[in-house]
Design an enzyme around this catalytic site. Sequence first.
Site, short mmCIF file in Angstrom:
data_model
loop_
_atom_site.label_atom_id
_atom_site.label_comp_id
_atom_site.label_asym_id
_atom_site.label_seq_id
_atom_site.Cartn_x
_atom_site.Cartn_y
_atom_site.Cartn_z
N CYS A 141 74.05 -29.96 60.61
CA CYS A 141 75.31 -30.49 60.08
C CYS A 141 76.02 -29.46 59.19
O CYS A 141 77.24 -29.33 59.24
CB CYS A 141 75.06 -31.78 59.32
SG CYS A 141 74.52 -33.13 60.40
N GLU B 215 77.59 -36.61 59.84
CA GLU B 215 78.56 -35.53 59.63
C GLU B 215 79.12 -35.04 60.97
O GLU B 215 80.33 -34.80 61.08
CB GLU B 215 77.91 -34.37 58.88
CG GLU B 215 77.42 -34.72 57.49
CD GLU B 215 75.97 -35.20 57.45
OE1 GLU B 215 75.37 -35.15 56.36
OE2 GLU B 215 75.43 -35.63 58.50
#
Length: 162
Positions: A91, A60
């Site tokens: 993330c 991510e």
Amino acid sequence: MNLKQRAPERRFMALAVREARRNLVRPDGGPFGACIVRDGRVVAVARNTVLRHDATCHAEVNAIRKASRKLGAFDLSGCEIYSTAEPCPMCFGAIHWARIGTVYYGAGIRDAARAGFHELRISNARMKEIGRSRIRLVPGFMKDECLDLFRAWMALPQKTDY
């Protein structure tokens, strides 16, 4: 179309899954992939590359970095992210700060932990609640395909523990 009403698209998660599968052949990190989309167009696709000596290089975060470079902005409002696994706290924070509106994810944090990954077991729903984030969460999207990544990873003869 209103972003909140947009239905998830399998082709975007399929790109994240395909990118994650690259780590089954050349393991630069675990079997995690992400795809960022804006207005139905792919902005960035990335995979986990932590084994290149940077613990922050989750799929991510790598996708956010690519998307930000491509769009020339940290603000990714109007974007959605498709992640093969529920984003970890780092993330999730990056997604929140990048102002990504929706997170579609397949496998959950508990699934990743069961596969042997060193997860902090706090759900995105809980982080969203505690932090009062506006991120829309769509869990379990293409979960079987995402769990297949963990099964394939666990079957590898040599892999690095996280």
